[in-house]
Scaffold this motif. Structure first.
Motif, PDB file in Angstrom:
ATOM      1  N   MET A  39     -51.120 -81.770  58.613  1.00 34.12           N
ATOM      2  CA  MET A  39     -51.241 -81.205  57.789  1.00 34.12           C
ATOM      3  C   MET A  39     -50.355 -79.299  57.149  1.00 34.12           C
ATOM      4  SD  MET A  39     -54.923 -80.733  55.435  1.00 34.12           S
ATOM      5  CE  MET A  39     -55.703 -82.497  56.112  1.00 34.12           C
TER       6      MET A  39
ATOM      7  N   SER B 212     -48.397 -76.368  47.938  1.00 32.71           N
ATOM      8  CA  SER B 212     -48.286 -78.359  47.745  1.00 32.71           C
ATOM      9  C   SER B 212     -49.551 -78.711  47.983  1.00 32.71           C
ATOM     10  CB  SER B 212     -47.768 -78.404  49.632  1.00 32.71           C
ATOM     11  OG  SER B 212     -48.755 -78.005  50.661  1.00 32.71           O
TER      12      SER B 212
ATOM     13  N   SER C 160     -50.994 -80.874  50.090  1.00 35.94           N
ATOM     14  CA  SER C 160     -51.649 -81.014  50.914  1.00 35.94           C
ATOM     15  C   SER C 160     -52.264 -78.726  51.488  1.00 35.94           C
ATOM     16  CB  SER C 160     -50.330 -80.319  52.388  1.00 35.94           C
ATOM     17  OG  SER C 160     -50.736 -80.920  53.857  1.00 35.94           O
ATOM     18  N   GLU C 161     -51.350 -78.400  50.965  1.00 35.24           N
ATOM     19  CA  GLU C 161     -51.988 -76.809  51.184  1.00 35.24           C
ATOM     20  C   GLU C 161     -53.087 -76.888  50.818  1.00 35.24           C
ATOM     21  OE1 GLU C 161     -49.535 -73.583  52.353  1.00 35.24           O
ATOM     22  OE2 GLU C 161     -47.663 -75.006  51.225  1.00 35.24           O
TER      23      GLU C 161
ATOM     24  N   THR D 254     -56.101 -77.952  52.626  1.00 37.87           N
ATOM     25  CA  THR D 254     -56.424 -77.959  54.114  1.00 37.87           C
ATOM     26  C   THR D 254     -57.313 -75.657  53.982  1.00 37.87           C
ATOM     27  OG1 THR D 254     -54.240 -78.396  55.435  1.00 37.87           O
ATOM     28  CG2 THR D 254     -55.328 -76.030  56.056  1.00 37.87           C
TER      29      THR D 254
ATOM     30  N   GLU E  94     -51.834 -89.952  52.328  1.00 35.04           N
ATOM     31  CA  GLU E  94     -52.046 -89.399  52.626  1.00 35.04           C
ATOM     32  C   GLU E  94     -52.228 -87.746  52.957  1.00 35.04           C
ATOM     33  OE1 GLU E  94     -47.628 -87.406  51.670  1.00 35.04           O
ATOM     34  OE2 GLU E  94     -48.000 -88.727  52.795  1.00 35.04           O
ATOM     35  N   ASP E  95     -52.628 -87.140  52.893  1.00 33.61           N
ATOM     36  CA  ASP E  95     -53.235 -85.968  52.383  1.00 33.61           C
ATOM     37  C   ASP E  95     -55.023 -86.007  52.747  1.00 33.61           C
ATOM     38  OD1 ASP E  95     -51.258 -84.653  51.789  1.00 33.61           O
ATOM     39  OD2 ASP E  95     -51.529 -84.094  50.094  1.00 33.61           O
TER      40      ASP E  95
END
Length: 208
Positions: free
Chosen positions: A1, A58, A60-61, A64, A122-123
Motif C-alpha cells: 500500500m 488513490s 489505497s492512500e 492508509t 485488494e486494498d
C-alpha cells in the motif's frame, strides 16, 4: 500500500482532509467496505471529487491514512505504550490484555468491515495484512520478553506463544464477548489477563 501524502499545513485543507477521513470511516462502519468508493467519500464529506483527489490520489492512500488516523484518534499507541513501559514481562502480559480490552471494541466495526472485504478487495487485503503483521510483531516481542525472564511456561516457545497471543486477538473473540455476551471492557480485560497469565506463566517460582 502506498504511503499517504503528508498532513496539509493550511487549516482549511486540514479540515477537508479530516472530513474525508471521517466520511470514509462512517461509510465503512454503516454500509460496509464495498460502498467506500472515492466518489462516495467525496459526496459524504460534501467536497468535490477534485478536492478529494488533491488529498488522496488513490483509494489505497485514503485507506492508509484512515488506518493511521484510527491509531491516533483512538489513542492506540498510548494504550500500547503502557504495555512496553511495564517493568517486567508478566505485568506487561497482563497489561496487554487490558490494552486489547481498551482498544479493540472501539475499532471493532471498521475492522470487521475490512476483514469481510479482504477476500474480494485488494486494498482491504493489503490493510488487513499490514494489521496482522503489526499484531504478530507485538505478540512476538511480548513472548520473547517472557522467555528472556524465564517466565514462559512449558510447552510454549516464543514462536508458539506469539502465535497463540496473536490468535486470541481475533475480532471474533472481541465481538462475541463485548457485543454478543455484553461484557464490559473492564470485565474483558480482567478475565483475559487472568487467562493469559494462567496459560503462559509458570505456576511455581520462576526458573533460574
Amino acid at each position: 500500500m502506498a504511503p499517504s501524502i503528508g498532513v496539509p499545513q493550511n487549516a482549511r485543507s486540514r479540515r477537508t482532509r479530516e472530513a474525508l477521513l471521517e466520511a470514509a470511516r462512517t461509510l465503512i462502519e454503516e454500509d460496509g467496505f464495498d460502498v467506500m468508493t472515492l466518489d462516495a467519500v467525496a459526496r459524504r464529506a460534501g467536497v468535490s471529487p477534485r478536492a478529494l483527489y488533491l488529498h488522496f490520489p488513490s483509494r489505497s492512500e485514503l485507506l492508509t491514512a484512515l488506518y493511521r488516523r484510527l491509531g491516533e484518534s483512538e489513542d492506540l499507541s498510548v494504550s500500547l505504550a503502557k504495555v512496553w513501559n511495564r517493568e517486567d514481562a508478566v505485568s506487561a502480559l497482563e497489561e496487554w490484555a487490558h490494552h486489547i480490552a481498551r482498544s479493540h471494541p472501539r475499532i471493532l466495526a471498521i475492522s470487521r468491515a475490512i476483514e469481510r472485504a479482504r477476500s474480494t478487495d485488494e486494498d482491504a487485503a493489503a490493510l488487513w495484512q499490514l494489521t496482522m503483521r503489526n499484531w504478530l510483531t507485538s505478540c512476538r516481542r511480548l513472548a520473547d520478553w517472557l522467555d528472556a525472564e524465564h517466565q514462559l511456561a512449558a510447552p510454549w516457545t516464543p514462536k508458539t506463544a506469539a502465535d497463540m497471543l496473536w490468535t486470541l486477538m481475533s475480532w471474533d473473540v472481541t465481538e462475541r464477548l463485548t457485543v454478543d455476551r455484553r461484557w464490559s471492557r473492564k470485565a474483558y480485560g480482567t478475565h483475559l489477563a487472568a487467562m493469559l497469565k494462567a496459560t503462559f506463566v509458570p505456576a511455581g517460582p520462576a526458573a533460574t
